[in-house]
Design a protein around this motif. Structure first.
Motif, PDB file in Angstrom:
ATOM      1  N   ALA A 104      57.122 -32.685   1.164  1.00 24.78           N
ATOM      2  CA  ALA A 104      58.493 -32.830   1.674  1.00 24.78           C
ATOM      3  C   ALA A 104      58.784 -34.275   2.062  1.00 24.78           C
ATOM      4  O   ALA A 104      59.874 -34.790   1.799  1.00 24.78           O
ATOM      5  CB  ALA A 104      58.710 -31.907   2.864  1.00 24.78           C
ATOM      6  N   ALA A 105      57.820 -34.930   2.681  1.00 27.50           N
ATOM      7  CA  ALA A 105      58.007 -36.330   3.075  1.00 27.50           C
ATOM      8  C   ALA A 105      58.241 -37.205   1.853  1.00 27.50           C
ATOM      9  O   ALA A 105      59.109 -38.082   1.864  1.00 27.50           O
ATOM     10  CB  ALA A 105      56.789 -36.814   3.863  1.00 27.50           C
ATOM     11  N   THR A 144      61.793 -36.801   0.474  1.00 22.88           N
ATOM     12  CA  THR A 144      62.841 -37.483   1.235  1.00 22.88           C
ATOM     13  C   THR A 144      62.863 -38.973   0.952  1.00 22.88           C
ATOM     14  O   THR A 144      63.885 -39.628   1.171  1.00 22.88           O
ATOM     15  CB  THR A 144      62.700 -37.254   2.755  1.00 22.88           C
ATOM     16  OG1 THR A 144      61.478 -37.817   3.208  1.00 22.88           O
ATOM     17  CG2 THR A 144      62.792 -35.777   3.092  1.00 22.88           C
ATOM     18  N   GLN A 145      61.780 -39.525   0.449  1.00 23.13           N
ATOM     19  CA  GLN A 145      61.756 -40.936   0.079  1.00 23.13           C
ATOM     20  C   GLN A 145      62.486 -41.168  -1.234  1.00 23.13           C
ATOM     21  O   GLN A 145      62.963 -42.256  -1.489  1.00 23.13           O
ATOM     22  CB  GLN A 145      60.317 -41.431  -0.040  1.00 23.13           C
ATOM     23  CG  GLN A 145      59.604 -41.472   1.287  1.00 23.13           C
ATOM     24  CD  GLN A 145      58.147 -41.846   1.143  1.00 23.13           C
ATOM     25  OE1 GLN A 145      57.707 -42.268   0.076  1.00 23.13           O
ATOM     26  NE2 GLN A 145      57.396 -41.697   2.210  1.00 23.13           N
ATOM     27  N   SER A 167      65.180 -39.280  -2.385  1.00 19.43           N
ATOM     28  CA  SER A 167      66.584 -38.900  -2.375  1.00 19.43           C
ATOM     29  C   SER A 167      67.153 -39.036  -0.972  1.00 19.43           C
ATOM     30  O   SER A 167      66.429 -39.018   0.017  1.00 19.43           O
ATOM     31  CB  SER A 167      66.749 -37.437  -2.802  1.00 19.43           C
ATOM     32  OG  SER A 167      66.207 -37.228  -4.075  1.00 19.43           O
ATOM     33  N   SER A 168      68.442 -39.157  -0.937  1.00 15.27           N
ATOM     34  CA  SER A 168      69.112 -39.083   0.370  1.00 15.27           C
ATOM     35  C   SER A 168      70.135 -37.962   0.302  1.00 15.27           C
ATOM     36  O   SER A 168      70.651 -37.632  -0.750  1.00 15.27           O
ATOM     37  CB  SER A 168      69.794 -40.409   0.703  1.00 15.27           C
ATOM     38  OG  SER A 168      70.765 -40.713  -0.253  1.00 15.27           O
TER      39      SER A 168
END
Length: 75
Positions: free
Chosen positions: A62-63, A66-67, A69-70
């Motif tokens: 998951a981390a 998030t890097q 996409s925003s």
């Protein structure tokens, strides 16, 4: 932690959603449990086919997502 060793995506398993490898436990379920305040120990007790390392791999996956996409935050 190399999450790729513990997370799989297979179109024939859970409609292609990311799962803990060798199970039908979706990463989203693990993350939802963590977000709800469940302890790692409680999650492992509820899903005995996964381990503490699998849960950490789900968080690492998951981390990394998030890097890449925003997502817009609603008001």
């Amino acid at each position: 932690m190399v999450w790729q060793e513990r997370i799989s995506v297979d179109p024939n398993v859970c409609h292609g959603k990311a799962c803990i490898k060798g199970t039908r436990v979706m990463v989203s379920v693990v993350l939802s449990n963590l977000a709800a305040g469940e302890s790692v120990e409680a999650i492992v007790a509820n899903y005995p086919k996964i381990t503490r390392e699998d849960i950490l791999a789900a968080a690492a996956y998951a981390a990394e997502l998030t890097q890449e996409s925003s997502f817009p935050l609603g008001r």
